[in-house]
Design an enzyme around this catalytic site. Structure first.
Site, PDB file in Angstrom:
ATOM      1  N   ASP A   1      -5.419 -12.315  -5.288  1.00 15.35           N
ATOM      2  CA  ASP A   1      -6.282 -13.507  -5.250  1.00 15.35           C
ATOM      3  C   ASP A   1      -5.463 -14.759  -4.912  1.00 15.35           C
ATOM      4  O   ASP A   1      -5.921 -15.624  -4.158  1.00 15.35           O
ATOM      5  CB  ASP A   1      -6.978 -13.695  -6.592  1.00 15.35           C
ATOM      6  CG  ASP A   1      -8.084 -12.680  -6.823  1.00 15.35           C
ATOM      7  OD1 ASP A   1      -8.466 -12.000  -5.843  1.00 15.35           O
ATOM      8  OD2 ASP A   1      -8.560 -12.568  -7.969  1.00 15.35           O
TER       9      ASP A   1
ATOM     10  N   ASN B   1      -2.521  -5.926  -2.122  1.00 15.57           N
ATOM     11  CA  ASN B   1      -3.323  -5.931  -3.350  1.00 15.57           C
ATOM     12  C   ASN B   1      -2.961  -4.747  -4.238  1.00 15.57           C
ATOM     13  O   ASN B   1      -2.845  -4.880  -5.463  1.00 15.57           O
ATOM     14  CB  ASN B   1      -4.810  -5.893  -2.984  1.00 15.57           C
ATOM     15  CG  ASN B   1      -5.655  -6.745  -3.905  1.00 15.57           C
ATOM     16  OD1 ASN B   1      -5.149  -7.626  -4.589  1.00 15.57           O
ATOM     17  ND2 ASN B   1      -6.948  -6.486  -3.930  1.00 15.57           N
TER      18      ASN B   1
ATOM     19  N   ASP C   1      -8.010 -12.272   9.969  1.00 17.06           N
ATOM     20  CA  ASP C   1      -7.935 -11.176   9.004  1.00 17.06           C
ATOM     21  C   ASP C   1      -6.483 -11.009   8.557  1.00 17.06           C
ATOM     22  O   ASP C   1      -5.556 -10.977   9.384  1.00 17.06           O
ATOM     23  CB  ASP C   1      -8.437  -9.874   9.633  1.00 17.06           C
ATOM     24  CG  ASP C   1      -8.570  -8.759   8.612  1.00 17.06           C
ATOM     25  OD1 ASP C   1      -9.631  -8.685   7.975  1.00 17.06           O
ATOM     26  OD2 ASP C   1      -7.602  -7.992   8.454  1.00 17.06           O
TER      27      ASP C   1
ATOM     28  N   GLU D   1     -10.749 -10.054   2.764  1.00 16.06           N
ATOM     29  CA  GLU D   1      -9.567 -10.742   3.288  1.00 16.06           C
ATOM     30  C   GLU D   1      -9.813 -11.327   4.669  1.00 16.06           C
ATOM     31  O   GLU D   1      -8.874 -11.682   5.385  1.00 16.06           O
ATOM     32  CB  GLU D   1      -8.383  -9.767   3.343  1.00 16.06           C
ATOM     33  CG  GLU D   1      -8.500  -8.661   4.357  1.00 16.06           C
ATOM     34  CD  GLU D   1      -9.198  -7.415   3.839  1.00 16.06           C
ATOM     35  OE1 GLU D   1      -8.994  -6.345   4.420  1.00 16.06           O
ATOM     36  OE2 GLU D   1      -9.952  -7.529   2.839  1.00 16.06           O
TER      37      GLU D   1
END
Length: 400
Positions: free
Chosen positions: A272, A263, A255, A299
């Protein structure tokens, strides 16, 4: 308009098949030369030898031309000749041969006795019979047989040969009958060629459709089993791979730390790109064909390591963590800040069978522990394997 072009092309393709059939029968032209030699033997005399030699030469020319043109066509010479051009050559050859036999035979009828007349009539009939396969292209066959029977009929009807009138009538009737038979059988052969051509085209179209369907199926499988953003396996493929890996294996749940903040700070495009680079780091850390890296969702990623001891698998997990941490150094223009991952680790040995659900639960609990104990580390169950200090980070980077 397209339909008309298709019909023209189909007619040309059928004509090409007809030419193939005629030229494959070209060796039979040698029989015309043999027939000419028999006529020479039957009619040879001092007063006729010059005329016979001229006639024999003329008979040999189209026969040899037919054989030579078959060889040239097989070699593709001359280049650019299509079926229509070859059909013109074929008609010229058959017309020349038929006229030579008709004129020469008619002349021999006028100079020969009854026995010689029988010989030349049999030879003419033999020539017409030997060329009967040419009915596949009726125009060529009629250009051969019509001059022979017509000139024979005229000579027989106007000469003083016994039963000449009857033989002339028989020649005319036979010529008409052969033309009718050639037309009927020729149309059937042409239909067979056309059907053969259409079947071939249909088979090619089916093969093309089959190939296209196979490509579409492969693309569908890829879309079904692959994450569209990162190119890694998706959750479905991960589950399939885990079910197939029943023996010794390790599961890593990876993770990205503080990805929501990343983000929100830099936008979804950079987010992305971060996911793609992390996926590449995971992919380069494992063994192609033996291990599987997948995007679990958002993620979160997962890695299945096959047939490694726990110690070896932990080394791979550390390699993954170090490779991700090195992204800022390797891709300074693409990564906006340091990116790290927390990894939950679970292992299964051969002698201790563990269901996939249990393996997943243990790895998930280990990930939770890695997050709570400071992130940027690998956790095995409740036992965290952490990397502290600058030296350990450099070692992990070097292994990446």
């Amino acid at each position: 308009m397209a339909k008309g072009r298709h019909q023209v092309r189909g007619t040309t393709d059928v004509l090409a098949l007809q030419m193939d059939a005629l030229f494959k029968a070209a060796p039979a032209s040698v029989l015309s030369i043999f027939g000419g030699l028999i006529a020479l033997a039957a009619y040879w005399a001092p007063q006729t030898q010059s005329g016979l030699l001229v006639w024999f030469t003329i008979v040999c020319v189209p026969a040899l031309a037919h054989i030579a043109s078959a060889v040239l066509r097989h070699k593709g010479i001359p280049q650019g000749w299509g079926p229509v051009a070859w059909s013109h050559l074929v008609k010229a050859i058959y017309l020349t041969a038929g006229t030579a036999w008709g004129v020469g035979g008619a002349w021999m009828l006028t100079i020969g006795d009854d026995h010689q007349t029988l010989v030349i009539c049999c030879l003419a009939m033999g020539a017409v019979t030997c060329t009967f396969p040419a009915i596949v292209y009726g125009a060529a066959y009629n250009l051969f047989q019509v001059p022979i029977f017509t000139l024979f009929a005229i000579t027989l009807a106007s000469g003083d040969i016994e039963y000449g009138q009857l033989l002339a009538l028989a020649s005319v009737l036979l010529c008409i009958a052969l033309a009718i038979i050639a037309r009927g059988m020729g149309s059937q052969l042409t239909l067979a060629l056309r059907l053969s051509l259409e079947n071939k085209q249909l088979a090619e179209e089916l093969a093309d459709h089959g190939a296209a369907l196979e490509r579409a199926n492969r693309e569908l499988i890829v879309e079904t089993l692959t994450d569209p953003l990162t190119g890694l396996a998706n959750r479905r493929q991960l589950m399939n791979f885990m079910r197939a890996s029943a023996g010794r294996s390790s599961l890593l749940i990876v993770d990205i730390d503080h990805f929501k903040s990343y983000n929100d700070s830099f936008g979804h495009v950079d987010g992305d790109l971060c996911l793609v680079l992390v996926a590449d780091a995971l992919q380069t850390s494992i063994r192609p064909g033996r291990d599987l890296a997948a995007r679990f969702g958002g993620e979160e990623f997962a890695i299945i390591l096959g047939d490694l001891s726990q110690e070896q698998a932990v080394e791979v997990a550390e390699l993954v963590r170090g490779n991700v941490q090195s992204l800022l150094t390797l891709h300074a223009r693409k990564i906006r800040r340091m990116v790290t991952v927390s990894i939950g680790f679970a292992h299964r040995d051969d002698d201790r069978q563990k269901p996939n659900a249990t393996l997943m639960s243990e790895a998930d609990a280990a990930l939770y522990e890695a997050k709570n104990s400071g992130r940027n580390r690998v956790c095995i169950g409740s036992d965290p394997v952490t990397v502290f200090g600058e030296e350990s980070s450099r070692n992990a980077t070097a292994r990446g």
